[in-house]
Write a protein that holds these residues in place. Sequence first.
Motif, PDB file in Angstrom:
ATOM      1  N   ARG A   4       0.815  -1.195  -0.033  1.00 23.60           N
ATOM      2  CA  ARG A   4       0.146   0.102  -0.058  1.00 23.60           C
ATOM      3  C   ARG A   4       0.931   1.468   0.134  1.00 23.60           C
ATOM      4  NH1 ARG A   4      -5.554  -0.967   2.622  1.00 23.60           N
ATOM      5  NH2 ARG A   4      -5.632  -3.155   2.685  1.00 23.60           N
ATOM      6  N   TYR A   5       0.488   2.103  -0.808  1.00 24.69           N
ATOM      7  CA  TYR A   5       1.130   3.524  -0.652  1.00 24.69           C
ATOM      8  C   TYR A   5       0.192   4.813  -0.563  1.00 24.69           C
ATOM      9  CZ  TYR A   5       4.948   0.450  -3.220  1.00 24.69           C
ATOM     10  OH  TYR A   5       5.660  -0.327  -3.825  1.00 24.69           O
ATOM     11  N   HIS A   6       0.781   5.639   0.277  1.00 23.73           N
ATOM     12  CA  HIS A   6      -0.190   6.780   0.484  1.00 23.73           C
ATOM     13  C   HIS A   6       0.647   8.036   0.166  1.00 23.73           C
ATOM     14  CE1 HIS A   6      -2.202   3.828   3.119  1.00 23.73           C
ATOM     15  NE2 HIS A   6      -1.047   3.404   3.554  1.00 23.73           N
ATOM     16  N   LEU A   7       0.098   8.587  -0.710  1.00 27.33           N
ATOM     17  CA  LEU A   7       0.521   9.877  -1.499  1.00 27.33           C
ATOM     18  C   LEU A   7       0.103  11.077  -0.680  1.00 27.33           C
ATOM     19  CD1 LEU A   7       2.383  11.262  -3.456  1.00 27.33           C
ATOM     20  CD2 LEU A   7       0.645  11.031  -5.053  1.00 27.33           C
ATOM     21  N   LEU A   8       0.975  11.946  -0.224  1.00 24.29           N
ATOM     22  CA  LEU A   8       0.409  13.007   0.850  1.00 24.29           C
ATOM     23  C   LEU A   8       0.863  14.132   0.002  1.00 24.29           C
ATOM     24  CD1 LEU A   8       1.481  11.561   4.420  1.00 24.29           C
ATOM     25  CD2 LEU A   8      -0.753  11.206   2.884  1.00 24.29           C
ATOM     26  N   GLU A  24       3.746   2.327   2.552  1.00 25.23           N
ATOM     27  CA  GLU A  24       4.651   3.343   2.550  1.00 25.23           C
ATOM     28  C   GLU A  24       4.025   4.813   2.234  1.00 25.23           C
ATOM     29  OE1 GLU A  24       8.608   4.184  -0.153  1.00 25.23           O
ATOM     30  OE2 GLU A  24       7.502   2.274  -0.532  1.00 25.23           O
ATOM     31  N   VAL A  25       4.818   5.823   3.013  1.00 24.95           N
ATOM     32  CA  VAL A  25       4.417   7.134   2.859  1.00 24.95           C
ATOM     33  C   VAL A  25       5.028   7.893   1.960  1.00 24.95           C
ATOM     34  CG1 VAL A  25       3.664   9.257   4.077  1.00 24.95           C
ATOM     35  CG2 VAL A  25       3.123   7.079   5.086  1.00 24.95           C
ATOM     36  N   LEU A  26       4.642   8.539   0.812  1.00 23.12           N
ATOM     37  CA  LEU A  26       5.421   9.381  -0.019  1.00 23.12           C
ATOM     38  C   LEU A  26       4.774  10.835  -0.157  1.00 23.12           C
ATOM     39  CD1 LEU A  26       5.184   6.930  -2.988  1.00 23.12           C
ATOM     40  CD2 LEU A  26       7.003   7.064  -1.360  1.00 23.12           C
ATOM     41  N   VAL A  27       5.447  11.631  -0.005  1.00 21.55           N
ATOM     42  CA  VAL A  27       4.964  13.102   0.113  1.00 21.55           C
ATOM     43  C   VAL A  27       5.350  13.914  -1.205  1.00 21.55           C
ATOM     44  CG1 VAL A  27       5.348  15.232   1.626  1.00 21.55           C
ATOM     45  CG2 VAL A  27       5.418  12.847   2.720  1.00 21.55           C
ATOM     46  N   ALA A  28       4.398  14.383  -1.675  1.00 20.13           N
ATOM     47  CA  ALA A  28       4.774  15.337  -2.813  1.00 20.13           C
ATOM     48  C   ALA A  28       5.006  16.803  -2.430  1.00 20.13           C
ATOM     49  CB  ALA A  28       3.490  15.239  -3.821  1.00 20.13           C
ATOM     50  N   GLU A  74      10.397  10.211  -8.069  1.00 18.80           N
ATOM     51  CA  GLU A  74      10.866   8.758  -8.576  1.00 18.80           C
ATOM     52  C   GLU A  74      10.282   7.681  -7.858  1.00 18.80           C
ATOM     53  OE1 GLU A  74      14.981   9.900  -8.296  1.00 18.80           O
ATOM     54  OE2 GLU A  74      15.148  10.830 -10.269  1.00 18.80           O
ATOM     55  N   LYS A  75      10.089   7.792  -6.469  1.00 20.42           N
ATOM     56  CA  LYS A  75       9.481   6.691  -5.895  1.00 20.42           C
ATOM     57  C   LYS A  75       8.049   6.521  -6.258  1.00 20.42           C
ATOM     58  CE  LYS A  75      11.999   7.510  -1.577  1.00 20.42           C
ATOM     59  NZ  LYS A  75      11.877   8.051  -0.339  1.00 20.42           N
ATOM     60  N   ILE A  76       7.450   7.375  -6.413  1.00 18.96           N
ATOM     61  CA  ILE A  76       5.972   7.588  -7.050  1.00 18.96           C
ATOM     62  C   ILE A  76       5.773   6.675  -8.468  1.00 18.96           C
ATOM     63  CG2 ILE A  76       3.935   8.753  -7.878  1.00 18.96           C
ATOM     64  CD1 ILE A  76       4.716  10.973  -5.654  1.00 18.96           C
ATOM     65  N   SER A  83      -0.503  -2.485  -7.239  1.00 21.36           N
ATOM     66  CA  SER A  83      -0.765  -1.923  -5.832  1.00 21.36           C
ATOM     67  C   SER A  83      -2.097  -1.568  -5.624  1.00 21.36           C
ATOM     68  CB  SER A  83       0.346  -0.887  -5.599  1.00 21.36           C
ATOM     69  OG  SER A  83       1.774  -1.371  -5.735  1.00 21.36           O
ATOM     70  N   ILE A  84      -2.542  -1.951  -4.284  1.00 17.26           N
ATOM     71  CA  ILE A  84      -3.766  -1.486  -3.896  1.00 17.26           C
ATOM     72  C   ILE A  84      -3.895  -0.173  -3.986  1.00 17.26           C
ATOM     73  CG2 ILE A  84      -5.205  -1.563  -1.911  1.00 17.26           C
ATOM     74  CD1 ILE A  84      -3.966  -4.050  -0.726  1.00 17.26           C
ATOM     75  N   GLY A  85      -5.178   0.449  -4.710  1.00 13.07           N
ATOM     76  CA  GLY A  85      -5.696   1.593  -4.767  1.00 13.07           C
ATOM     77  C   GLY A  85      -4.936   2.600  -5.926  1.00 13.07           C
ATOM     78  N   PHE A  86      -3.933   1.791  -6.754  1.00 11.58           N
ATOM     79  CA  PHE A  86      -3.192   2.620  -7.624  1.00 11.58           C
ATOM     80  C   PHE A  86      -4.168   2.280  -8.961  1.00 11.58           C
ATOM     81  CE2 PHE A  86      -0.237   3.106 -11.202  1.00 11.58           C
ATOM     82  CZ  PHE A  86       0.279   4.604 -10.821  1.00 11.58           C
TER      83      PHE A  86
END
Length: 87
Positions: A4-8, A24-28, A74-76, A83-86
């Motif tokens: 799971r990835y959470h884009l904040l 995993e938390v990714l921050v834009a 790049e991580k995004i 992946s779930i939710g993508f």
Amino acid sequence: MKNRYHLLNGDALRQRFPQQIDGEVLVAHEHLVDGDVQSSSLKELFELRARFITTAYDGYSIEEYYKGTVIEFEKIQQIPKESIGFR
């Protein structure tokens, strides 16, 4: 189980994001609300934005832009499509 990835959209939300949520938390850090955003490639966009940000905001270097912003994008880009939710 799929990752799971959470884009904040910023560090303020990251500080409030519940730690008990798996993934995993990714921050834009780039919100593209000011300055030029037109380019022919992602590489060119990052170069354009790095120049704009470092000119518009004192104390912010091109190296910091790449370390704090480009790396997250790049991580995004590496998130698997399954992946779930993508979508």
